[in-house]
Enzyme design. Structure first.
Site, PDB file in Angstrom:
ATOM      1  N   ALA A  26       0.796  -1.230   0.000  1.00 35.11           N
ATOM      2  CA  ALA A  26       0.000   0.000   0.000  1.00 35.11           C
ATOM      3  C   ALA A  26       0.828   1.280   0.000  1.00 35.11           C
ATOM      4  CB  ALA A  26      -0.930  -0.005   1.202  1.00 35.11           C
ATOM      5  N   THR A  30      -0.003   5.011  -1.708  1.00 35.57           N
ATOM      6  CA  THR A  30      -0.381   6.217  -0.943  1.00 35.57           C
ATOM      7  C   THR A  30       0.309   7.436  -1.567  1.00 35.57           C
ATOM      8  OG1 THR A  30       1.353   5.699   0.657  1.00 35.57           O
ATOM      9  CG2 THR A  30      -0.875   5.130   1.282  1.00 35.57           C
ATOM     10  N   GLN A 115       0.543  -6.362  -3.775  1.00 34.48           N
ATOM     11  CA  GLN A 115      -0.638  -6.619  -2.937  1.00 34.48           C
ATOM     12  C   GLN A 115      -1.718  -5.592  -3.240  1.00 34.48           C
ATOM     13  OE1 GLN A 115       0.715  -7.551   1.362  1.00 34.48           O
ATOM     14  NE2 GLN A 115       2.467  -6.539   0.447  1.00 34.48           N
ATOM     15  N   HIS A 133      -3.559 -10.040  -4.677  1.00 33.19           N
ATOM     16  CA  HIS A 133      -4.889  -9.884  -4.085  1.00 33.19           C
ATOM     17  C   HIS A 133      -5.950  -9.632  -5.157  1.00 33.19           C
ATOM     18  CE1 HIS A 133      -2.977  -8.750   0.051  1.00 33.19           C
ATOM     19  NE2 HIS A 133      -2.938 -10.034  -0.184  1.00 33.19           N
ATOM     20  N   CYS A 169     -28.232 -13.438 -15.478  1.00 27.42           N
ATOM     21  CA  CYS A 169     -29.195 -13.595 -14.377  1.00 27.42           C
ATOM     22  C   CYS A 169     -29.540 -12.284 -13.674  1.00 27.42           C
ATOM     23  CB  CYS A 169     -28.669 -14.621 -13.361  1.00 27.42           C
ATOM     24  SG  CYS A 169     -27.296 -13.996 -12.371  1.00 27.42           S
ATOM     25  N   THR A 207       5.544  -1.910   2.124  1.00 26.42           N
ATOM     26  CA  THR A 207       4.689  -2.870   2.820  1.00 26.42           C
ATOM     27  C   THR A 207       5.297  -3.201   4.171  1.00 26.42           C
ATOM     28  OG1 THR A 207       3.858  -5.152   2.841  1.00 26.42           O
ATOM     29  CG2 THR A 207       5.760  -4.723   1.418  1.00 26.42           C
ATOM     30  N   SER A 208       4.443  -3.303   5.180  1.00 28.68           N
ATOM     31  CA  SER A 208       4.913  -3.619   6.524  1.00 28.68           C
ATOM     32  C   SER A 208       4.985  -5.118   6.751  1.00 28.68           C
ATOM     33  CB  SER A 208       4.004  -2.968   7.566  1.00 28.68           C
ATOM     34  OG  SER A 208       4.098  -1.564   7.452  1.00 28.68           O
TER      35      SER A 208
HETATM   36 ZN    ZN Z   1     -25.302 -14.459 -13.408  1.00 28.96          ZN
END
Ligand code: ZN
Length: 257
Positions: A26, A30, A115, A133, A169, A207-208
């Protein structure tokens, strides 16, 4: 200030490395104005009200990106995190993103494992990006297989005041970001493991190393005999194992470019 001799030492390490891989978190984003979900100055401890009116300190990242919560009410995610994940004015890559892209271009960095979910590495020009991620690059239906809706289409829906919906759907689609309650995307995890094992040098940036299993990636490099160089404002659990340690990302990138 970074000591010039230490920066020079790093540059020598980088030039002599056979396979250097970057691992980012992160702190890299930032610098581009994207709040850190978990940091001290993150949105949840100090929400910038004007930008993210729906966020409050009582809403944690765990709630926002919770799979069960999303299945129950997907509108909560889009209403709350929407301005953050799909900003109207897109963020620009920071000096860290552009430096890594330039190093890849020069053949000095082989890949970036991140990440982050903001796609800023790709925007800066990095080609080999492993998104540990996931990312909102596409959206899928939790019920129907094979549905893929792009970031741009989803962002356009949200900008028009609607939600991205399944063409089959009608259900609200989920971004391919890894939520709490979901495993890391298998392909990305395998690719990251593979890169971590091959790396004789890993550059750990912003990153930490507190979020597992992602934080195990640099440990793999260490176990395989590779070196770590860590650049992060806050201490990390691997500081003592790092060959070099810097605090300021911007100064570091200015120093090596
Ligand atoms: Zn669907």
């Amino acid at each position: 200030m970074c000591m010039p001799s230490t920066i020079e030492k790093f540059c020598r390490m980088l030039r002599s490395a056979r396979h250097c891989v970057a691992f980012t978190g992160a702190g890299v984003s930032t610098l581009s104005g994207i709040p850190d979900f978990r940091g001290d100055t993150g949105i949840f401890t100090n929400p910038p009200d004007a930008l993210f009116p729906a966020l409050s300190p009582s809403i944690s990242a765990e709630t926002l990106f919770d799979l069960e919560q999303f299945e129950k009410d997907p509108t909560f995610f889009y209403n709350t995190a929407g301005p953050l994940v799909y900003p109207v004015h897109e963020k620009a890559p920071s000096i860290v993103h552009t430096t890594l892209a330039a190093l890849e271009e020069q053949g000095l960095v082989k890949s970036v494992i991140t990440q982050n979910i903001d796609r800023l590495h790709q925007k800066a020009g990095s080609r080999r990006v492993i998104e540990l991620h996931g990312s909102p690059a596409f959206h899928y239906c939790l019920r129907c297989a094979g549905i893929r809706v792009s970031y741009d289409e989803a962002a356009a829906c949200l900008a028009a005041g609607a939600y991205p919906r399944c063409p089959q759907c009608g259900r609200i689609l989920k971004p391919a970001i890894t939520f709490y309650g979901e495993p890391l995307p298998l392909e990305a995890r395998r690719a990251a493991e593979d890169q971590a094992q091959s790396a004789d040098l890993m550059l750990v940036l912003g990153t930490s190393l507190l979020v597992r299993p992602a934080a195990d990636i640099p440990r793999t490099t260490l176990h395989c005999g590779g070196k770590l160089v860590i650049v992060n404002r806050m201490p990390t659990p691997l500081d003592d194992d790092a060959a070099l340690r810097f605090e300021n990302l911007e100064e570091f990138c200015e120093g090596i470019s």
